[in-house]
Design a protein around this motif. Structure first.
Motif, PDB file in Angstrom:
ATOM      1  N   ALA A  54     -38.457 -48.434  66.208  1.00 34.90           N
ATOM      2  CA  ALA A  54     -38.984 -47.616  67.298  1.00 34.90           C
ATOM      3  C   ALA A  54     -38.376 -46.219  67.355  1.00 34.90           C
ATOM      4  O   ALA A  54     -38.819 -45.387  68.141  1.00 34.90           O
ATOM      5  N   GLY A  55     -37.333 -45.947  66.551  1.00 35.25           N
ATOM      6  CA  GLY A  55     -36.754 -44.608  66.549  1.00 35.25           C
ATOM      7  C   GLY A  55     -35.969 -44.267  67.800  1.00 35.25           C
ATOM      8  O   GLY A  55     -35.850 -43.108  68.168  1.00 35.25           O
ATOM      9  N   LEU A  56     -35.431 -45.291  68.491  1.00 31.73           N
ATOM     10  CA  LEU A  56     -34.618 -45.019  69.684  1.00 31.73           C
ATOM     11  C   LEU A  56     -33.162 -44.843  69.272  1.00 31.73           C
ATOM     12  O   LEU A  56     -32.589 -45.697  68.605  1.00 31.73           O
ATOM     13  N   GLU A 310     -50.125 -42.191  71.745  1.00 34.49           N
ATOM     14  CA  GLU A 310     -50.503 -42.121  73.155  1.00 34.49           C
ATOM     15  C   GLU A 310     -52.006 -41.847  73.281  1.00 34.49           C
ATOM     16  O   GLU A 310     -52.675 -42.399  74.149  1.00 34.49           O
ATOM     17  N   ALA A 311     -52.502 -40.997  72.367  1.00 35.87           N
ATOM     18  CA  ALA A 311     -53.932 -40.674  72.398  1.00 35.87           C
ATOM     19  C   ALA A 311     -54.768 -41.905  72.098  1.00 35.87           C
ATOM     20  O   ALA A 311     -55.899 -42.024  72.556  1.00 35.87           O
ATOM     21  N   MET A 312     -54.206 -42.860  71.321  1.00 34.09           N
ATOM     22  CA  MET A 312     -54.920 -44.096  71.025  1.00 34.09           C
ATOM     23  C   MET A 312     -54.810 -45.085  72.184  1.00 34.09           C
ATOM     24  O   MET A 312     -55.229 -46.232  72.067  1.00 34.09           O
ATOM     25  N   GLY A 313     -54.168 -44.676  73.273  1.00 36.38           N
ATOM     26  CA  GLY A 313     -54.102 -45.534  74.448  1.00 36.38           C
ATOM     27  C   GLY A 313     -52.895 -46.445  74.497  1.00 36.38           C
ATOM     28  O   GLY A 313     -52.860 -47.394  75.268  1.00 36.38           O
ATOM     29  N   LYS A 314     -51.891 -46.183  73.646  1.00 35.59           N
ATOM     30  CA  LYS A 314     -50.680 -47.011  73.688  1.00 35.59           C
ATOM     31  C   LYS A 314     -49.747 -46.464  74.769  1.00 35.59           C
ATOM     32  O   LYS A 314     -49.537 -45.252  74.868  1.00 35.59           O
ATOM     33  N   ASP A 315     -49.162 -47.366  75.515  1.00 35.75           N
ATOM     34  CA  ASP A 315     -48.256 -46.963  76.586  1.00 35.75           C
ATOM     35  C   ASP A 315     -46.853 -46.801  75.995  1.00 35.75           C
ATOM     36  O   ASP A 315     -46.088 -47.756  75.889  1.00 35.75           O
ATOM     37  N   VAL A 316     -46.532 -45.567  75.586  1.00 38.92           N
ATOM     38  CA  VAL A 316     -45.309 -45.332  74.822  1.00 38.92           C
ATOM     39  C   VAL A 316     -44.063 -45.695  75.638  1.00 38.92           C
ATOM     40  O   VAL A 316     -43.160 -46.381  75.150  1.00 38.92           O
ATOM     41  N   THR A 317     -44.011 -45.262  76.900  1.00 43.59           N
ATOM     42  CA  THR A 317     -42.834 -45.528  77.721  1.00 43.59           C
ATOM     43  C   THR A 317     -42.567 -47.031  77.830  1.00 43.59           C
ATOM     44  O   THR A 317     -41.438 -47.491  77.691  1.00 43.59           O
ATOM     45  N   ARG A 318     -43.646 -47.793  78.077  1.00 40.54           N
ATOM     46  CA  ARG A 318     -43.509 -49.238  78.234  1.00 40.54           C
ATOM     47  C   ARG A 318     -43.024 -49.898  76.956  1.00 40.54           C
ATOM     48  O   ARG A 318     -42.141 -50.757  76.975  1.00 40.54           O
TER      49      ARG A 318
END
Lengths: 444, 336
Positions: A54-56, A310-318
């Motif tokens: 995830a690159g965190l 995000e543009a594909m509708g993925k909830d990045v923060t979640r």
């Protein structure tokens, strides 16, 4: 070279190093390296999920490992009944007041309109909450710490298996997943506040949180005796003395031609190794399944391009919060295992170089984004860490043999040989970053 | 009189120590902020750079003392400081040439550079440990106090005393000189101006003929000077231990970020803010309040808001609040 062959060669190298230590030095040391190596591999898997997948950029591993250690104490030690009677309820009430104050603060912040009134209410709530918390909490803590301060002075754990907790030998194993849960809870709270930050701010925030967790462990004597340490944790495996007293075991040892003392220490370590290996394999399989699932692909897509994902509708923060919690939970699990293996919780021994940055070296050297690489990197780097400490001084004596026997330089070089560990780790990390930045086993 | 007594007590135990600590943090944070402004990454090796510079200075101090060279009432370490700075400067230039240059030319992402700086941190930490060991080292010599509690009491006739240690006075004076020189350099000299131009807009700076390698070299030299000065001042004031310097990284970063990373004025403000918060929250304020509140209203407890070990928590809470509510810091970031 194919991926499979490369993996095989890397695994062979790690096995060879550990077996070599056994053949050429002693099997006790080899098994100690193996046990801590297995735990390191689990930690590396946790960090690899966060960074590789995830690159965190989380450099608070030490805090989650320490929380796991705390869980291990809380589950495997017997409760101290006198302490509970003296101030257990009051302390818990104090903590509840603190929690209510924080919840109220968040509610006020969210519900009230922005402005001077809100700021005033929040300030008043903070001050009132703080003093109410301290008044109730401090009294309870004082009462607990006064109970038999030399040997107890804390609430103890939840192990009701006899006076020493040895009857319920499975409690420590139960403590491992609980360590994961505790770390997950902390990760949720941290992730909620800090995950929105840029990568290097997140790094500094997590570094700070880890220090705070250690400060709490060092100070809150009622919880885990602080710097007085909790020692003599019950084990999930047999004790050496019990084995030596068992005639059947002595006979079996004689059959193999080893003396009972050595045989008992080796048996205990092998039993631990078996337990740890089971956990490692299960986590590794799960991590591999996750990596190759649609969920894993989504994670990598988010890592590589947040905006597009995000543009594909993925909830990045979640998703970030989710993987931050999972990775931290794995680190907490490994931390609980390590405390059980040590048989004691010593908060002063948690140092970021050893428990955070060394794990990062393991992941980057092994191959970030590749689960098997990270796990093997954990074992390899752990072997190197021990080897430099064990064999470094001998090597230094050999290297400085040309110098005059009583020269000051020689003496100081030999004295400082164990400190070479940091130098070696840094050099390995820099060399890998420079010449093979994707690690020994690169991501596919 | 009560008011004055309370004020003197507060000055002695909170304000003077916090001023000295704040100055040390500020100089440390200036180093971090310069690396960020010019090289554009958070340098995790800064604490260990400070430790290395201090270690060299300690060794040179020992040689000087053995030769009988001292500064009288001032600590000999001040005389050894230039050597420490020079050695650290060479080390940083070497590190840049050997390590960072490669990634800069590749235009690597900042997070990669941060990880690289973790590697450098390990190496510097090991070097310092091998070089000087892990013991706690006191290296302040000369006069201990500028004036003592007894002298102050005799002079003022108050009940409470105030003492200022030489090291605290030196910290403040040195910090003031360092900051003045740095700002003069950044604002008035050609090289300083080219550094600011480079920080503001790299492409434009390159277009107007500024030599990027020279800017980077000068930056590392300034960072070496700042790190060594901060490290030596901290070591004189408290003591030297390799591990404590690594831990200073957190308050230093907090100071730099709170002030607005990349902004030197912000770094200084942040340093003092963090220092005052840490010292005030972890010092028992009972006596001050007893003096200041009307008779009989004095508090029963120690009024120590948090125990001393939670000082990390203080700098961290400030850091988090600033990051969440004003992410650019108190002063806007990225402009030297």
């Amino acid at each position: 070279m194919t991926d499979r062959r490369r993996t095989g060669l890397f695994a062979g190298l790690v096995a060879l190093l550990i077996l070599g230590t056994g053949f050429f030095d002693n099997w006790n040391l080899a098994l100690i390296i193996l046990n801590y190596g297995l735990i390191s591999a689990i930690m590396a898997l946790g960090v690899n999920l966060q960074w590789g997948l995830a690159g965190l950029f989380n450099v608070g591993i030490m805090g989650f490992v320490a929380l796991g250690g705390l869980a291990s104490v809380l589950l495997s030690m017997p409760p101290v009944r006198e302490s509970w009677a003296a101030g257990g309820g009051r302390t818990l009430l104090g903590l509840a007041i603190g929690a209510v104050a924080i919840v109220a603060l968040v509610a006020v912040y969210k519900r009230m309109r922005k402005g001077r009134t809100r700021a005033f209410v929040m300030l008043a709530l903070t001050i009132a909450g703080f003093f109410a918390f301290r008044t109730v909490f401090d009294g309870g803590v004082e009462a607990i710490e006064a109970v038999n301060a030399a040997s107890a002075g804390y609430l103890g754990g939840l192990n009701f298996g006899g006076d020493t907790g040895r009857d319920w030998w499975w409690m420590p194993i139960l403590g491992w997943p609980v360590g994961g849960l505790l770390a997950a809870g902390a990760a949720w709270a941290i992730g909620k506040t800090a995950l929105g930050l840029r990568s290097d701010y997140l790094a500094i925030a997590t570094l700070g949180i880890a220090e705070i967790i250690i400060a709490v462990l060092k100070n809150e004597n009622w919880l885990s005796r602080g710097v007085q340490n909790v020692t003599g944790l019950p084990r999930p495996v047999p004790y050496e003395t019990d084995l030596q007293a068992d005639p059947a075991f002595v006979a079996a040892a004689a059959e193999f031609g080893i003396d009972p003392t050595t045989a008992s220490t080796l048996t205990v370590k092998l039993a631990y190794a078996g337990l740890f290996a089971v956990f490692l394999i299960v986590i590794l399989i799960l991590a591999q399944r996750a990596l190759h699932s649609p969920w894993g692909r989504m994670m990598r897509a988010i890592r590589d391009n947040e905006v597009a994902a995000e543009a594909m509708g993925k909830d990045v923060t979640r998703r970030h919060l989710q993987i931050f919690i999972i990775g931290s939970a794995i680190c907490g699990l490994a931390g609980a295992m390590m405390t059980t293996l040590d048989g004691q919780l010593t908060p002063a021994s948690y140092q970021p170089l050893r428990f955070t940055f060394l794990v990062w070296v393991m992941v980057i050297v092994g191959g970030s984004g590749n689960n098997i690489g990270a796990a093997l990197g954990g074992m390899l780097i752990w072997w190197l860490w021990v080897a430099v400490g064990e064999y470094g001084p001998d090597l230094m004596i050999w290297a400085t043999s040309a110098l005059h026997a009583d020269s000051a330089l020689k003496a100081s070089l030999i004295d400082s040989a164990p400190q070479m560990r940091f130098l070696v780790m840094g050099t390995v990390l820099l060399l890998i970053l420079r010449f093979s930045p994707r690690g020994i086993l690169p991501e596919k | 009189m009560e008011l004055l007594n309370g004020l003197v007590f507060l000055t002695n135990f909170v304000i003077v120590p916090a001023l000295a600590y704040g100055a040390q943090l500020a100089i440390g944070a200036l180093g971090v902020t310069l690396v960020y402004a010019i090289l554009r990454f958070s340098n995790f090796a800064h604490g260990d750079t400070m430790a290395f510079g201090t270690a060299v200075t300690i060794k040179v101090t020992a040689v000087l003392v053995a030769l009988g060279v001292t500064l009288g009432p001032l600590p000999t370490a001040l005389l050894a400081l230039p050597v420490g700075i020079a050695a650290t400067g060479l080390l940083l230039l070497g590190t840049d040439w050997l390590v960072y240059k490669f990634y800069r030319e590749q235009k690597a992402k900042p997070v990669i550079l941060v990880i690289v700086s973790l590697g450098v941190m390990f190496v510097l930490n090991g070097l310092t440990r091998v070089f000087i060991g892990v013991r706690d080292i006191q290296f302040a010599d000369g006069a201990r106090f500028l004036f003592t509690v007894q002298q102050f009491k005799a002079w003022s006739g108050l009940d409470e005393g105030l003492a200022v240690r030489t090291t605290q006075a030196i910290t403040l004076v040195t910090a003031a000189i360092t900051v003045a020189v740095l700002f003069w350099f950044l604002n008035k000299t050609r090289t300083g101006k080219s550094m600011r131009a480079f920080s503001d807009n790299e492409d434009l700076a390159l277009l107007s003929g500024i030599d990027p390698d020279r800017v980077v070299r000068v930056t590392w030299l300034i960072v070496a000077a700042l790190a060594t000065i901060a490290g030596v001042l901290y070591g004189l004031d408290k003591s030297f231990k390799a591990f404590t310097y690594f831990q200073l990284l957190l308050p230093i970063f907090a100071a730099a970020i709170v002030g607005g990373i990349g902004n030197p004025v912000g770094a200084i403000a942040g340093g003092f803010l963090i220092a005052f918060a840490e010292v005030t929250v972890t010092y028992p304020l009972k006596k001050v309040l007893t003096y200041w509140l009307p008779d009989g209203m004095g508090p029963d407890g120690l009024v120590q808001l948090l125990s001393g070990d939670y000082k990390f928590a203080v700098s961290f809470m400030i850091l988090l609040i600033v990051l969440l509510f004003k992410p650019t810091g108190l002063f806007k970031g990225q402009s030297i």
